[in-house]
Each structure stands twice: as structure tokens, then as C-alpha cells.
Enzyme design. Structure first.
Site, short mmCIF file in Angstrom:
data_model
loop_
_atom_site.label_atom_id
_atom_site.label_comp_id
_atom_site.label_asym_id
_atom_site.label_seq_id
_atom_site.Cartn_x
_atom_site.Cartn_y
_atom_site.Cartn_z
NE ARG A 177 -3.74 -2.38 0.11
CZ ARG A 177 -3.48 -3.54 -0.48
NH1 ARG A 177 -2.37 -3.69 -1.21
NH2 ARG A 177 -4.30 -4.55 -0.37
CB SER A 228 -9.43 -1.03 3.69
OG SER A 228 -10.02 -2.15 3.08
CD GLU A 298 -5.62 0.47 2.60
OE1 GLU A 298 -6.37 0.42 1.62
OE2 GLU A 298 -5.25 -0.53 3.24
#
Length: 310
Positions: A177, A228, A298
Site C-alpha cells: 500500500r 479499508s 490506510e
């Protein structure tokens, strides 16, 4: 420079772009949260993007870039300076055999769906990931044990100094990520080149549909949300830890932990950014206390509240 003068100058500089003063960013984020952008620019071209950034730098004005508004929490107080929204431009697409060149503003879900119907394999994992291609490259978006780094050849980047370069997959420094654009070399993705693999159309479409169905069954897309919230603290999964801590359904103000998936916070009704931040902090504290695991966000958190609370 006062706001009216700023708007006049930008309209002169960018006659083909759309420019708004005090535009509510709740209208431009998937969580439906966010105060006003002092100035919102929806550019008409790459040149307009460059001109906007050059103007902001020369005038000493803060500037921020957003895509389709997913993976984003914007302060209720809004964002000072100029916000550049890319999702309504940079939406070109060129398919040459199994090589694909696509603009940063193109919908990732739309791209994955279209390419699957052409029998091109490699983006099946993206069938339910909201947001733009540019945002996906920026954060190395992924799901179903794959991510952008698996299929990206190179990315066309506009850096803060105004230079435009193609960065190879290796030069993007992808990790979980994360890419080089987040910290080491801040920049804006203008377009991406993907290398896919020819496959049987029926098989590719079938995998796409299974991934899409799984996300519909397990994730709360019937509520406004940003995707998320936390990075998975591998080998653990954030959603599993949150569920084990009995936090599904926990609510602060209008912000609620989804009862379908622990790693989603939904806007259950008139949630504020403060509600979401308080809920994020509460979850982090509980998970640290129960499992000795520090959850990292995130989603990107931007806006004026960063000065005081971040």
C-alpha cells in the site's frame, strides 16, 4: 491575495477548466464528509494541471490533489488554498494488444471490467476497488493477493517542481500500500502503463465477477465509506482483529464500524470528520490494548484539522 482576485486570476489562466469557490468536498468524497475547498479546480488537461500548480507555487498558495474521493477523509473545516480534482479529466484509454495506457482519472473498476471483457488478465483483483487509476498507483492498491505493482510497467508522474517523468515499476519503489510518491518523491500520477496477459475471456470475466460478488457480500457499499480504513498488520488482518475485539457496530456520532466488515467505517448519518477520527483513535487504542498491535491508517486524512490534531 483575496478569494475573488484568486478566482479571477485562475479563470484567466485556465479558461477551459471548471473553477469553484468554497465548494463542499462532501460532494466529492465517497464518505460524503468534508468541508469546503477554498478553491476547487477541475482541470481540462495535463497542461492545466501544470499551470495550476506552477501558479500556486509562484503565489505561495497551498495546493492539494484528489481523485475520485475514495480512500480519503477530509476535515469538516475544509482545505485551504487550491484543490485540484483529477477524476473528471485524464480519462483517456489506449489498448495496444495486451499493453494498456490509461489516464489517472479513469475509474479503476471501469478499467478492470472493460479489460476483462477483452479477455485481458491481470486486473481481476481490482473489480471492486473504488477510486481512480492514479490513486491506485499512488498507494499500490490491491486485493485478493495481488496489487498494482504486479501489472504496472511504468507511470507518468508530475513532480512538485513541475517536471514530468516516466518512472518504471522498479523506480516506483512499491511496497504494501505504498509507493515512492507518498513520501520520498511527492508527485501526481498523470497516466499509467499496464502490461496484462491474454486469457480466455470467459475465465477472466468469471474471476472478475467472483471477486466483485465477494466484495458485495462482505463490504458495506450500501453506506458512504472510504474503503479499508487500516493497513493490514501482516500476518494479521485489521478487520479480523477489530471483529475479535467486538467492535463491529461500535459507533461514535454518525461514524460506525461496519457490521459487515470490521475494517470499514461507514457514515451512518451526518457523520463528521471528528466522529471518524475519534472512532479511528478508539479502535487503535483497543487493538493495542487487546493484541499489542498498532494499527496504521490506510485512508489519507487531509484538511485544516491536521494543524491541531495530527
Amino acid at each position: 491575495m483575496d478569494l475573488s482576485s484568486l478566482i479571477v486570476k485562475l479563470k484567466e489562466l485556465l479558461p477551459n477548466s471548471s473553477i469553484y469557490a468554497n465548494e463542499p468536498l462532501a460532494n466529492h468524497t465517497t464518505m460524503r464528509i468534508g468541508g469546503p475547498a477554498e478553491v476547487l479546480v477541475i482541470p481540462n488537461s495535463t497542461q492545466d494541471i501544470q499551470n495550476t500548480i506552477d501558479f500556486a507555487i509562484n503565489e505561495g498558495i497551498n495546493w492539494t490533489v484528489i481523485g475520485r474521493g475514495s480512500n480519503l477523509l477530509v476535515s469538516d473545516e475544509g482545505i485551504e488554498g487550491i484543490v485540484i480534482k483529477l477524476s473528471d479529466c485524464l480519462d483517456h484509454l489506449q489498448v495496444e494488444g495486451s499493453k494498456v495506457i490509461v489516464g489517472a482519472g479513469y475509474s479503476l473498476i471501469k478499467l478492470a471490467t472493460l479489460l476483462s471483457r477483452k479477455g485481458l488478465s491481470g486486473l481481476e483483483f481490482a473489480s471492486g476497488i473504488p477510486g481512480s487509476v492514479g490513486g491506485a498507483v499512488f498507494m499500490n492498491a490491491g486485493a485478493h493477493r495481488s496489487d498494482i505493482s504486479e501489472v504496472l510497467n511504468r507511470a507518468h508522474i508530475l513532480f512538485e517542481d513541475g517536471k514530468i517523468e516516466w518512472l518504471t515499476n522498479e523506480e516506483m519503489n512499491f511496497t504494501y500500500r505504498t509507493s515512492i510518491l507518498q513520501k520520498k518523491r511527492p508527485g501526481i500520477v498523470l497516466e499509467a502503463e499496464f502490461q496484462l496477459v491474454p486469457g480466455r475471456r470467459e475465465e477472466v470475466v468469471s474471476i472478475m465477477q467472483k471477486n466483485k460478488d465477494y466484495r458485495k457480500e462482505t463490504q458495506p457499499w450500501n453506506f458512504p465509506c472510504a474503503g479499508s480504513v487500516f493497513r493490514n498488520p501482516l500476518p494479521n488482518f485489521a478487520g479480523n482483529l477489530i471483529e475479535r475485539a467486538n467492535l463491529k457496530g461500535y459507533q461514535i456520532g454518525g461514524a460506525k464500524v461496519s457490521e459487515m466488515h470490521g475494517n470499514f467505517i461507514v457514515n451512518a448519518g451526518n457523520a463528521s470528520s471528528k466522529d471518524v477520527l475519534q472512532l479511528i483513535k478508539y479502535i487503535q487504542d483497543i487493538i493495542l490494548e487487546k493484541f499489542n498491535v498498532k494499527l496504521q491508517t490506510e485512508i489519507e486524512i487531509i484538511g485544516k484539522f491536521l494543524k491541531n490534531s495530527q
